[in-house]
Every structure is written in structure tokens, then in C-alpha cells.
Design a protein around this motif. Structure first.
Motif, PDB file in Angstrom:
ATOM      1  N   LYS A   4      80.308  31.550  64.072  1.00  0.00           N
ATOM      2  CA  LYS A   4      78.978  31.497  64.682  1.00  0.00           C
ATOM      3  C   LYS A   4      77.992  30.699  63.829  1.00  0.00           C
ATOM      4  O   LYS A   4      76.778  30.732  64.061  1.00  0.00           O
ATOM      5  N   ASN A   5      78.508  29.993  62.824  1.00  0.00           N
ATOM      6  CA  ASN A   5      77.691  29.138  61.948  1.00  0.00           C
ATOM      7  C   ASN A   5      76.589  29.904  61.228  1.00  0.00           C
ATOM      8  O   ASN A   5      75.509  29.367  60.990  1.00  0.00           O
ATOM      9  N   ILE A   6      76.872  31.141  60.860  1.00  0.00           N
ATOM     10  CA  ILE A   6      75.899  31.945  60.123  1.00  0.00           C
ATOM     11  C   ILE A   6      76.136  31.814  58.625  1.00  0.00           C
ATOM     12  O   ILE A   6      75.197  31.821  57.840  1.00  0.00           O
ATOM     13  N   VAL A   7      77.401  31.672  58.239  1.00  0.00           N
ATOM     14  CA  VAL A   7      77.742  31.390  56.842  1.00  0.00           C
ATOM     15  C   VAL A   7      78.618  30.144  56.803  1.00  0.00           C
ATOM     16  O   VAL A   7      79.218  29.757  57.801  1.00  0.00           O
ATOM     17  N   THR A   8      78.663  29.541  55.640  1.00  0.00           N
ATOM     18  CA  THR A   8      79.544  28.391  55.423  1.00  0.00           C
ATOM     19  C   THR A   8      80.436  28.688  54.228  1.00  0.00           C
ATOM     20  O   THR A   8      80.075  29.482  53.351  1.00  0.00           O
ATOM     21  N   GLY A   9      81.575  28.059  54.216  1.00  0.00           N
ATOM     22  CA  GLY A   9      82.494  28.197  53.094  1.00  0.00           C
ATOM     23  C   GLY A   9      82.861  26.829  52.564  1.00  0.00           C
ATOM     24  O   GLY A   9      83.085  25.898  53.333  1.00  0.00           O
ATOM     25  N   SER A  10      82.889  26.722  51.239  1.00  0.00           N
ATOM     26  CA  SER A  10      83.288  25.447  50.632  1.00  0.00           C
ATOM     27  C   SER A  10      84.323  25.739  49.553  1.00  0.00           C
ATOM     28  O   SER A  10      84.227  26.739  48.832  1.00  0.00           O
ATOM     29  N   LYS A  11      85.303  24.872  49.468  1.00  0.00           N
ATOM     30  CA  LYS A  11      86.387  25.032  48.500  1.00  0.00           C
ATOM     31  C   LYS A  11      85.930  24.639  47.116  1.00  0.00           C
ATOM     32  O   LYS A  11      85.298  23.607  46.927  1.00  0.00           O
ATOM     33  N   GLU A  12      86.240  25.498  46.148  1.00  0.00           N
ATOM     34  CA  GLU A  12      86.060  25.191  44.731  1.00  0.00           C
ATOM     35  C   GLU A  12      87.367  25.554  44.056  1.00  0.00           C
ATOM     36  O   GLU A  12      87.612  26.727  43.769  1.00  0.00           O
ATOM     37  N   GLY A  13      88.187  24.559  43.851  1.00  0.00           N
ATOM     38  CA  GLY A  13      89.518  24.827  43.312  1.00  0.00           C
ATOM     39  C   GLY A  13      90.332  25.580  44.339  1.00  0.00           C
ATOM     40  O   GLY A  13      90.469  25.140  45.474  1.00  0.00           O
ATOM     41  N   ASN A  14      90.848  26.744  43.925  1.00  0.00           N
ATOM     42  CA  ASN A  14      91.636  27.542  44.866  1.00  0.00           C
ATOM     43  C   ASN A  14      90.805  28.664  45.511  1.00  0.00           C
ATOM     44  O   ASN A  14      91.359  29.542  46.161  1.00  0.00           O
ATOM     45  N   ARG A  15      89.498  28.638  45.325  1.00  0.00           N
ATOM     46  CA  ARG A  15      88.609  29.657  45.893  1.00  0.00           C
ATOM     47  C   ARG A  15      87.718  29.056  46.975  1.00  0.00           C
ATOM     48  O   ARG A  15      87.417  27.871  46.944  1.00  0.00           O
ATOM     49  N   VAL A  16      87.304  29.904  47.885  1.00  0.00           N
ATOM     50  CA  VAL A  16      86.299  29.509  48.871  1.00  0.00           C
ATOM     51  C   VAL A  16      85.019  30.250  48.510  1.00  0.00           C
ATOM     52  O   VAL A  16      85.020  31.460  48.314  1.00  0.00           O
ATOM     53  N   ILE A  17      83.951  29.500  48.389  1.00  0.00           N
ATOM     54  CA  ILE A  17      82.644  30.062  48.060  1.00  0.00           C
ATOM     55  C   ILE A  17      81.815  30.088  49.342  1.00  0.00           C
ATOM     56  O   ILE A  17      81.648  29.067  50.003  1.00  0.00           O
ATOM     57  N   TYR A  18      81.305  31.268  49.654  1.00  0.00           N
ATOM     58  CA  TYR A  18      80.522  31.454  50.874  1.00  0.00           C
ATOM     59  C   TYR A  18      79.033  31.456  50.570  1.00  0.00           C
ATOM     60  O   TYR A  18      78.609  31.910  49.510  1.00  0.00           O
ATOM     61  N   SER A  19      78.272  30.949  51.544  1.00  0.00           N
ATOM     62  CA  SER A  19      76.817  30.930  51.423  1.00  0.00           C
ATOM     63  C   SER A  19      76.206  31.084  52.807  1.00  0.00           C
ATOM     64  O   SER A  19      76.874  30.864  53.826  1.00  0.00           O
ATOM     65  N   LEU A  20      74.940  31.473  52.822  1.00  0.00           N
ATOM     66  CA  LEU A  20      74.211  31.548  54.085  1.00  0.00           C
ATOM     67  C   LEU A  20      73.941  30.137  54.572  1.00  0.00           C
ATOM     68  O   LEU A  20      73.517  29.275  53.795  1.00  0.00           O
ATOM     69  N   ARG A  21      74.174  29.893  55.832  1.00  0.00           N
ATOM     70  CA  ARG A  21      73.907  28.567  56.389  1.00  0.00           C
ATOM     71  C   ARG A  21      72.406  28.310  56.452  1.00  0.00           C
ATOM     72  O   ARG A  21      71.951  27.200  56.219  1.00  0.00           O
ATOM     73  N   ASP A  22      71.646  29.350  56.763  1.00  0.00           N
ATOM     74  CA  ASP A  22      70.194  29.210  56.871  1.00  0.00           C
ATOM     75  C   ASP A  22      69.547  30.371  56.120  1.00  0.00           C
ATOM     76  O   ASP A  22      69.770  31.532  56.459  1.00  0.00           O
ATOM     77  N   PRO A  23      68.753  30.084  55.089  1.00  0.00           N
ATOM     78  CA  PRO A  23      68.134  31.149  54.304  1.00  0.00           C
ATOM     79  C   PRO A  23      67.172  32.025  55.111  1.00  0.00           C
ATOM     80  O   PRO A  23      66.800  33.107  54.670  1.00  0.00           O
ATOM     81  N   MET A  24      66.805  31.611  56.307  1.00  0.00           N
ATOM     82  CA  MET A  24      65.926  32.439  57.138  1.00  0.00           C
ATOM     83  C   MET A  24      66.628  33.723  57.593  1.00  0.00           C
ATOM     84  O   MET A  24      65.966  34.662  58.036  1.00  0.00           O
ATOM     85  N   ILE A  25      67.951  33.781  57.444  1.00  0.00           N
ATOM     86  CA  ILE A  25      68.695  35.014  57.730  1.00  0.00           C
ATOM     87  C   ILE A  25      68.123  36.141  56.867  1.00  0.00           C
ATOM     88  O   ILE A  25      68.022  37.284  57.321  1.00  0.00           O
ATOM     89  N   ILE A  26      67.755  35.831  55.641  1.00  0.00           N
ATOM     90  CA  ILE A  26      67.180  36.834  54.733  1.00  0.00           C
ATOM     91  C   ILE A  26      65.895  37.400  55.342  1.00  0.00           C
ATOM     92  O   ILE A  26      65.680  38.620  55.341  1.00  0.00           O
TER      93      ILE A  26
END
Length: 110
Positions: free
Chosen positions: A59-81
Motif C-alpha cells: 500500500k506504499n506506506i513503508v519502503t524497503g531498501s537493501k543494505e547488504g543482506n538486510r532490508v531496511i524499512y522506513s516510512l514512505r511519508d513522515p506525515m504518517i507520524i
């Protein structure tokens, strides 16, 4: 309001309609985290966290990006807070009103 926007809002709120998803968003409000970090902070099984992250990503609420063998998640839009803060304020307002009503009922019974 246009029907497409109403549909978007309904789908968006459906994606938030799970306690673990809300917990994950609260965790990510403090900064980007790996799945393992989210699992530990949420005190939940890995499979449950991964399942809920999948919903949030779809639902495009969080995003994941690869860092080595890990996926790091973040909020797509800080307005979620802000949205979570408003929801908490609404809950507190309703709770305060309920307490006031109960206090009045208790006074009437005396």
C-alpha cells in the motif's frame, strides 16, 4: 469528494487496520529499522512482522531498501507520524469524555 479519493482513503485505512501494523509504524517513526530490529521492538514473531510489512509495502506506506543482506524499512511519508498522533488525540478525547460521563453517573448514584 470524488469516489476515487474515497476509495483510496478506504484502502489506506484498511492497510492501517491491524495492531501490529500500527506498532510497526510507531517503531519506524523513530527511524529506519531492519526486520530483526522491528521484530525485537515489536516483541513479535518474524513471520508476523514480515507479513504485516508486506501489506504496508503493497500500500506504499513503508519502503524497503537493501543494505547488504538486510532490508531496511522506513516510512514512505513522515506525515504518517502526524496521523498516528491525531488518532491518539482522538482516542484520548473519547476516553476523557467517557470518564466524565462515568463520573457524573457515579455522582448521581450517591
Amino acid at each position: 469528494m470524488n469516489m476515487a479519493m474515497q476509495q483510496f482513503k478506504a484502502e489506506f485505512f484498511k492497510a492501517l487496520a491491524h495492531p501490529l501494523r500500527i506498532r510497526i509504524l510507531e517503531i519506524l517513526a523513530d527511524g529506519n529499522k531492519s526486520v530483526n530490529e522491528i521484530q525485537q521492538l515489536a516483541e513479535s514473531e518474524g513471520s508476523a512482522v514480515s507479513q504485516q510489512l508486506t501489506v504496508l509495502r503493497s500500500k506504499n506506506i513503508v519502503t524497503g531498501s537493501k543494505e547488504g543482506n538486510r532490508v531496511i524499512y522506513s516510512l514512505r511519508d513522515p506525515m504518517i507520524i502526524d496521523l498516528l498522533d491525531v488518532a491518539k488525540k482522538i482516542f484520548n478525547n473519547q476516553l476523557s469524555e467517557t470518564i466524565t460521563i462515568l463520573d457524573r453517573l457515579n455522582e448521581d448514584e450517591k
